[in-house]
Design a protein around this motif. Structure first.
Motif, PDB file in Angstrom:
ATOM      1  N   THR A  29       0.805  -1.185   0.102  1.00 25.87           N
ATOM      2  CA  THR A  29       0.045  -0.087  -0.030  1.00 25.87           C
ATOM      3  C   THR A  29       1.021   1.385  -0.020  1.00 25.87           C
ATOM      4  OG1 THR A  29      -1.754  -1.296   1.508  1.00 25.87           O
ATOM      5  CG2 THR A  29      -2.124   0.838   0.969  1.00 25.87           C
ATOM      6  N   GLN A  30       1.195   1.736   1.270  1.00 22.59           N
ATOM      7  CA  GLN A  30       1.964   3.090   1.177  1.00 22.59           C
ATOM      8  C   GLN A  30       3.028   3.050   2.411  1.00 22.59           C
ATOM      9  OE1 GLN A  30      -0.620   6.416   1.199  1.00 22.59           O
ATOM     10  NE2 GLN A  30      -1.577   5.838  -0.850  1.00 22.59           N
ATOM     11  N   GLY A  31       3.140   1.865   2.783  1.00 20.58           N
ATOM     12  CA  GLY A  31       3.999   1.721   4.066  1.00 20.58           C
ATOM     13  C   GLY A  31       3.201   1.998   5.320  1.00 20.58           C
ATOM     14  N   GLY A  32       3.981   1.661   6.427  1.00 17.11           N
ATOM     15  CA  GLY A  32       3.372   1.662   7.683  1.00 17.11           C
ATOM     16  C   GLY A  32       4.043   1.356   8.857  1.00 17.11           C
ATOM     17  N   TYR A  33       3.512   1.327   9.916  1.00 11.40           N
ATOM     18  CA  TYR A  33       4.257   0.873  11.277  1.00 11.40           C
ATOM     19  C   TYR A  33       3.337  -0.182  11.896  1.00 11.40           C
ATOM     20  CZ  TYR A  33       6.541   5.261  10.863  1.00 11.40           C
ATOM     21  OH  TYR A  33       7.565   6.267  10.275  1.00 11.40           O
ATOM     22  N   LEU A  34       4.005  -1.310  12.330  1.00 11.36           N
ATOM     23  CA  LEU A  34       3.330  -2.409  12.761  1.00 11.36           C
ATOM     24  C   LEU A  34       3.902  -2.260  14.448  1.00 11.36           C
ATOM     25  CD1 LEU A  34       1.590  -4.911  13.157  1.00 11.36           C
ATOM     26  CD2 LEU A  34       3.683  -6.258  12.336  1.00 11.36           C
ATOM     27  N   PHE A  35       2.831  -1.824  15.482  1.00  7.11           N
ATOM     28  CA  PHE A  35       3.641  -1.878  16.764  1.00  7.11           C
ATOM     29  C   PHE A  35       2.860  -3.248  17.329  1.00  7.11           C
ATOM     30  CE2 PHE A  35       3.432   2.466  15.574  1.00  7.11           C
ATOM     31  CZ  PHE A  35       4.075   3.109  16.429  1.00  7.11           C
ATOM     32  N   ILE A  36       3.809  -4.071  17.975  1.00  5.86           N
ATOM     33  CA  ILE A  36       3.894  -5.196  18.727  1.00  5.86           C
ATOM     34  C   ILE A  36       3.778  -4.987  20.141  1.00  5.86           C
ATOM     35  CG2 ILE A  36       3.997  -7.565  19.006  1.00  5.86           C
ATOM     36  CD1 ILE A  36       5.265  -7.454  16.036  1.00  5.86           C
ATOM     37  N   GLY A  37       2.767  -4.838  20.959  1.00  2.00           N
ATOM     38  CA  GLY A  37       2.925  -4.904  22.336  1.00  2.00           C
ATOM     39  C   GLY A  37       1.950  -3.709  22.662  1.00  2.00           C
ATOM     40  N   VAL A  38       0.784  -3.359  21.898  1.00  2.37           N
ATOM     41  CA  VAL A  38      -0.086  -2.240  22.380  1.00  2.37           C
ATOM     42  C   VAL A  38      -1.396  -2.793  22.112  1.00  2.37           C
ATOM     43  CG1 VAL A  38      -0.764   0.116  21.344  1.00  2.37           C
ATOM     44  CG2 VAL A  38       1.625  -0.393  21.204  1.00  2.37           C
ATOM     45  N   ASP A  39      -2.249  -2.396  23.056  1.00  2.00           N
ATOM     46  CA  ASP A  39      -3.701  -2.607  23.198  1.00  2.00           C
ATOM     47  C   ASP A  39      -4.173  -1.979  22.117  1.00  2.00           C
ATOM     48  OD1 ASP A  39      -6.158  -3.286  23.799  1.00  2.00           O
ATOM     49  OD2 ASP A  39      -6.256  -2.282  25.662  1.00  2.00           O
ATOM     50  N   ASP A  40      -4.996  -2.802  21.252  1.00  2.00           N
ATOM     51  CA  ASP A  40      -5.344  -1.911  19.996  1.00  2.00           C
ATOM     52  C   ASP A  40      -6.753  -1.125  20.474  1.00  2.00           C
ATOM     53  OD1 ASP A  40      -6.762  -4.128  20.369  1.00  2.00           O
ATOM     54  OD2 ASP A  40      -7.183  -4.609  18.336  1.00  2.00           O
ATOM     55  N   LYS A  41      -7.579  -1.476  21.506  1.00  2.00           N
ATOM     56  CA  LYS A  41      -8.826  -0.735  21.950  1.00  2.00           C
ATOM     57  C   LYS A  41      -8.396   0.288  22.720  1.00  2.00           C
ATOM     58  CE  LYS A  41     -11.834  -4.776  22.242  1.00  2.00           C
ATOM     59  NZ  LYS A  41     -12.673  -5.813  22.830  1.00  2.00           N
ATOM     60  N   HIS A  42      -7.409   0.407  23.412  1.00  2.40           N
ATOM     61  CA  HIS A  42      -7.249   1.598  24.382  1.00  2.40           C
ATOM     62  C   HIS A  42      -5.891   2.163  23.899  1.00  2.40           C
ATOM     63  CE1 HIS A  42      -9.703  -1.064  26.782  1.00  2.40           C
ATOM     64  NE2 HIS A  42     -10.359  -0.181  26.837  1.00  2.40           N
ATOM     65  N   ARG A  43      -5.184   1.827  23.045  1.00  3.56           N
ATOM     66  CA  ARG A  43      -3.951   2.466  22.565  1.00  3.56           C
ATOM     67  C   ARG A  43      -2.753   2.471  23.614  1.00  3.56           C
ATOM     68  NH1 ARG A  43      -5.176   8.233  21.020  1.00  3.56           N
ATOM     69  NH2 ARG A  43      -7.110   8.085  22.148  1.00  3.56           N
ATOM     70  N   GLN A  44      -2.879   1.526  24.487  1.00  3.08           N
ATOM     71  CA  GLN A  44      -2.175   1.358  25.825  1.00  3.08           C
ATOM     72  C   GLN A  44      -0.707   0.358  25.541  1.00  3.08           C
ATOM     73  OE1 GLN A  44      -4.555  -0.077  29.095  1.00  3.08           O
ATOM     74  NE2 GLN A  44      -4.004   1.734  30.062  1.00  3.08           N
ATOM     75  N   VAL A  45       0.297   0.977  25.898  1.00  3.90           N
ATOM     76  CA  VAL A  45       1.482   0.427  25.841  1.00  3.90           C
ATOM     77  C   VAL A  45       1.640  -0.664  26.890  1.00  3.90           C
ATOM     78  CG1 VAL A  45       4.191   0.567  25.869  1.00  3.90           C
ATOM     79  CG2 VAL A  45       2.715   2.202  24.796  1.00  3.90           C
ATOM     80  N   LEU A  46       1.681  -2.093  26.499  1.00  2.00           N
ATOM     81  CA  LEU A  46       1.785  -3.124  27.239  1.00  2.00           C
ATOM     82  C   LEU A  46       3.083  -3.725  26.968  1.00  2.00           C
ATOM     83  CD1 LEU A  46      -1.939  -4.522  26.722  1.00  2.00           C
ATOM     84  CD2 LEU A  46      -0.988  -3.048  28.693  1.00  2.00           C
ATOM     85  N   GLY A  47       3.639  -3.670  25.856  1.00  2.00           N
ATOM     86  CA  GLY A  47       4.855  -4.531  25.870  1.00  2.00           C
ATOM     87  C   GLY A  47       4.778  -5.886  26.065  1.00  2.00           C
ATOM     88  N   CYS A  48       6.056  -6.341  26.235  1.00  2.00           N
ATOM     89  CA  CYS A  48       6.282  -7.980  26.720  1.00  2.00           C
ATOM     90  C   CYS A  48       7.151  -8.120  27.768  1.00  2.00           C
ATOM     91  CB  CYS A  48       6.622  -8.691  25.585  1.00  2.00           C
ATOM     92  SG  CYS A  48       6.659 -10.446  25.861  1.00  2.00           S
ATOM     93  N   ALA A  49       6.819  -8.649  29.087  1.00  2.00           N
ATOM     94  CA  ALA A  49       7.864  -8.808  29.930  1.00  2.00           C
ATOM     95  C   ALA A  49       9.287  -9.473  29.456  1.00  2.00           C
ATOM     96  CB  ALA A  49       7.149  -9.809  31.221  1.00  2.00           C
TER      97      ALA A  49
END
Length: 892
Positions: free
Chosen positions: A235-255
């Motif tokens: 498409t036009q490129g983009g960013y894949l964030f792994i470790g973010v709650d998609d409903k609340h945009r909260q940073v959760l990460g991984c222990a």
């Protein structure tokens, strides 16, 4: 069959069709609902995969054994039907699938895929059939998989943007870069985030949030990211964030205890490196991305990591995995690679430059044909497949006809009881055509079987096509032979001839013996009971099938294939086919006289292929002899025979040769010895089993005044004639006719006067536009400038250097003028930077050395023979080399 790998899916032998047995399957909606889901899905996918492979490979039959306890009639099951509908992207299953049940045997009959419109759906289908494209794109905040039609549009748009169509040129494209103004880029630049922090932007067209899995994190990432990388890249490129709650945009990460930073990066890198990519550009960059692992702190204590993958827009196409599309290859069901799949999806009729398009008319277009077909063209003015079918295989209105009549008469007189046997087999049929052949195997470019008296193909109303093989006596392999030929014929009718209806070929082997006039071989009854829709219902269906048969029998690889870079077929003329169809056992020696441009060299190549199959001989046993080296190299590169010049032939020992084809024999000479006697001794020495000696010639193109070494015209027997001039455009053909008249009025003394009367039989094939220019009194400098400038103009109009040749009267003139042409082209290249044209060695030659070859554009430089008596002959030879444009330039 318990294994589910692709190599386990193989064609069943001993059927005249592609039949694949898949073992036990539970059928019926209620029965399948009771199954374990994993097993049900496995069976459904196996059936779908085979159906896809057969659709893409000419059709066939899926055979299975019902696992159900009862054998009452039942349906496939809704899940299977749904999967098959997804495969063909239509509700109309009957357009491609029919079923039959016999006891516990359940069969699905699969018709070949074609990309024409459905009967109830006017939209055009993709070129091949696929369950999934594995191509992804972004739409809003979602990732979606492109279906076959959407994938075709995406690929076509990308190809057009990169300049591949319509000129088929490939451009070097710099990879696109994602705009750094994206709000996600601010986070991407950070090295630290807080656990629970709310990111200041939502998911969007270029941003995706995903959480880490609680178990098997690396395996989760490896399986999850391919479709997102494919979607962003396409498409036009983009960013894949792994470790973010998609409903609340909260940073959760991984222990940190659950993930290793370096291992995670390695998994991502390996996964992306394995993604299939297909390029339309020449630069061929890999997928460009960046991975960032950002530290996540929880109440000022280091907690773990958030991972961000920044994907740049890709120039061409990125797949999440290989497309879910299959084909039958070497009797196995195989998946297509992404590159193969794109090649077949994008397969289209070649983009001729406008000048070439005017010369040919399409006989089989890829726009509505089965996936494995190649485009077929006929030269303008020649018979189309419909006319050829009416001439060779016309369907009588009210009765059954045997053809060809001469062969029928010959076979019936040679074999007692044969006519009675065939008449008995034909009793159930009242309308159609029975096509006899000494060997349908040879007709299909396969090896002849000595035990076979003849084969006969029945195309009759209210019946499927039936291939009969008549054997001399009982033979255990007879039915296998007949079945194999029927199998090849069925697939050629579809995959070469382009037949789009439901079709099968029933194989029936019969034995003719002195004890019994008609004895059917055991096992000759067909083992597949095809649905009634596989019968030919009317004249229209019979003629459509016979037109596909015309392409199968008369098609040959066009010289255009090399020019266009893709496989293109042309059709023989009826005149050429009648000569090609001759019984080689009875026509071991033949003289073929043909006018300029009548297709003698094409016929020579076709006959050599036939010799190999009729006499079961290797290429090294067949010798092609011509006068000039360029023609020899051209034939040698085809890999169908040994090829030498006359001089080499006279010097060498060719005792291993069985069959000899002589081409352009009018230009042979006896200065090195009597070549004809040597060729005759080699091929005709064994009186019990002589070889083939066919000689192609045209006295009108004689380019010398010496003895040719040919026998007298009256001794050139048996003899056939090719009278149709099919190579040259109208103005060139008319010019040739005038020059032939000049030759006839003032013939050299070494041309038989009787041959000159053939002039009245010459038939020009009109309809092809072209150009003829004769320019007198040029000085040398003006001549060179004219040729170079004209070449540049023609190249700008879409021709290539391969289409052009400059011919001189003598070989010594080539070296004499070569430097002048090179100098002029280099001078213009300097003054006009974009013009990269330069004369290659194979663009300059003498008329004699170019004999037997052809080009679209020919420049004849000062055509003057050393011996005035052959001036017209030399001019004829020069002019006949030009297909489209002829420029004759005479110096002062």
């Amino acid at each position: 069959m318990e294994r589910d790998d692709e190599t386990s899916l193989m064609l069943e032998p001993s059927y005249p069709d592609s039949v694949i047995s898949i073992g036990k399957v539970t059928l019926g909606e209620e029965n399948r609902k009771k199954m374990e889901k994993t097993k049900r899905d496995k069976q459904r996918m196996r059936i779908t995969r085979i159906a896809c492979a057969l659709l893409n490979s000419g059709g066939g039959v899926i055979r299975m054994e019902m696992e159900n306890e009862d054998v009452r009639p039942t349906e496939m099951g809704l899940d299977i039907e749904r999967s098959l509908r997804e495969l063909i992207q239509s509700k109309d299953l009957l357009a491609f699938f029919e079923t039959k049940q016999q006891g516990k045997c359940f069969e699905i009959f699969v018709k070949s895929w074609n990309n024409g419109p459905f009967s109830k759906d006017s939209s055009v289908k993709p070129r091949i059939c696929s369950l999934s494209s594995s191509l992804y794109c972004r739409s809003g905040t979602s990732v979606f998989s492109l279906n076959s039609r959407e994938a075709f549009d995406f690929l076509k748009n990308n190809a057009e943007i990169l300049g591949q169509e319509p000129s088929r040129k490939i451009l070097k494209v710099m990879p696109k870069v994602l705009d750094n103004s994206n709000p996600a880029d601010l986070i991407f630049q950070k090295y630290r985030l807080e656990y629970g922090e709310i990111l200041p932007f939502p998911e969007s067209y270029s941003i995706e949030f995903k959480q880490f899995s609680t178990h098997h994190i690396q395996e989760y990432v490896k399986n999850m990211i391919p479709e997102y990388i494919s979607a962003f890249a396409n498409t036009q490129g983009g960013y894949l964030f792994i470790g973010v709650d998609d409903k609340h945009r909260q940073v959760l990460g991984c222990a940190k205890e659950n993930v290793d930073r370096d291992s995670l990066k390695s998994v991502i890198a390996r996964t992306i490196s394995k993604l299939p990519v297909v390029h339309f550009c020449s630069s061929k960059p890999s997928v460009k991305y960046s991975t960032k692992t950002i530290d996540v702190f929880k109440e000022q204590v280091f907690y773990g990591y958030l991972c961000v993958i920044k994907v740049e827009p890709f120039c061409c196409a990125v797949f999440a995995k290989a497309p879910s599309s299959w084909i039958v290859r070497e009797n196995n069901v195989c998946s297509l690679t992404a590159k193969e799949w794109v090649g077949k999806m994008m397969d289209a009729d070649p983009e001729f430059v406008s000048e070439l398009t005017e010369d040919f008319e399409s006989q089989l277009s890829l726009s509505h044909s089965p996936p494995l077909c190649r485009p077929v063209y006929a030269k303008k003015g020649l018979e189309h497949k419909e006319e050829l079918q009416q001439r060779l295989f016309s369907v009588p209105p009210e009765h059954l006809q045997y053809t060809p009549k001469s062969l029928c008469k010959e076979l019936f007189s040679q074999h007692e009881g044969l006519e009675e046997l065939i008449n008995k087999q034909m009793q159930p049929f009242s309308r159609g055509i029975l096509i006899l052949s000494r060997s349908w195997a040879v007709d299909l470019n396969l090896q002849e079987k000595e035990e076979v008296i003849c084969d006969a193909l029945l195309i009759a109303q209210n019946s499927p096509p039936i291939l009969y093989t008549i054997l001399r006596e009982q033979n255990a392999e007879g039915q296998d032979y007949c079945t194999h030929i029927a199998f090849i014929l069925k697939h050629k009718l579809v995959n070469t001839g382009g037949y789009t209806g439901k079709v099968c070929v029933i194989a029936k082997a019969l034995c003719l013996s002195s004890e019994s006039s008609a004895e059917s071989l055991k096992g000759a009854v067909p083992l597949i009971d095809y649905p009634i829709s596989y019968n030919l219902a009317d004249t229209q269906q019979m003629e459509a099938l016979l037109q596909s048969l015309v392409i199968v029998l008369l098609g040959f690889r066009s010289f255009l294939s090399d020019q266009l870079g893709c496989e293109v077929l042309n059709l023989l003329t009826a005149e050429q086919y009648e000569i090609f169809s001759k019984n080689l056992h009875k026509n071991r020696k033949l003289f073929v006289h043909g006018f300029p441009g009548s297709g003698k060299t094409i016929m020579a190549m076709k006959i050599m292929e036939k010799i190999k199959n009729v006499f079961h001989c290797e290429e090294k046993r067949i010798l092609y002899v011509c006068e000039n080296q360029r023609l020899m190299d051209f034939i040698r590169n085809k890999g169908i025979c040994q090829a030498v010049t006359r001089k080499t032939f006279m010097r060498g020992n060719f005792e291993h040769i069985q069959h000899i084809i002589i081409d352009e024999a009018q230009n042979f000479r006896t200065e090195d010895g009597y070549w004809y006697q040597k060729a005759e001794t080699i091929t005709q020495g064994d009186k019990d089993c002589p070889g083939i000696l066919w000689i192609f010639l045209d006295y009108f193109q004689t380019s010398h005044l010496k003895s040719s070494g040919l026998p007298s015209l009256s001794a050139q027997y048996p003899r056939e004639e090719l009278t149709r001039v099919v190579r040259n455009a109208d103005p060139i053909a008319k010019y040739l006719q005038g020059v032939m008249q000049d030759v006839r009025k003032k013939p050299p003394f070494n041309i038989p006067l009787g041959y000159l009367e053939m002039f009245h039989e010459a038939k020009l094939v009109p309809g092809v536009a072209g150009n003829l220019e004769i320019i007198e009194d040029l000085n040398l400098e003006d001549m060179v400038i004219f040729v170079v400038e004209k070449c540049r103009c023609l190249l700008r109009n879409g021709y290539s250097p391969k289409d052009i040749v400059v011919l001189f009267s003598k070989a010594s003139d080539v070296e004499k003028y070569k430097d002048k042409f090179l100098k002029e082209t280099k001078k213009r290249k300097v003054s006009q930077i974009n013009d990269e044209f330069i004369f290659a060695d194979d663009m300059l030659d003498s008329v004699r050395r170019f004999s037997g070859l052809e080009r679209s554009i020919v420049f004849g430089i000062d055509p003057r023979a050393t011996e005035p008596a052959i001036s017209y002959n030399l001019l004829l030879c020069l002019a006949s080399r030009a297909q489209k444009h002829l420029y004759i330039l005479r110096l002062k």
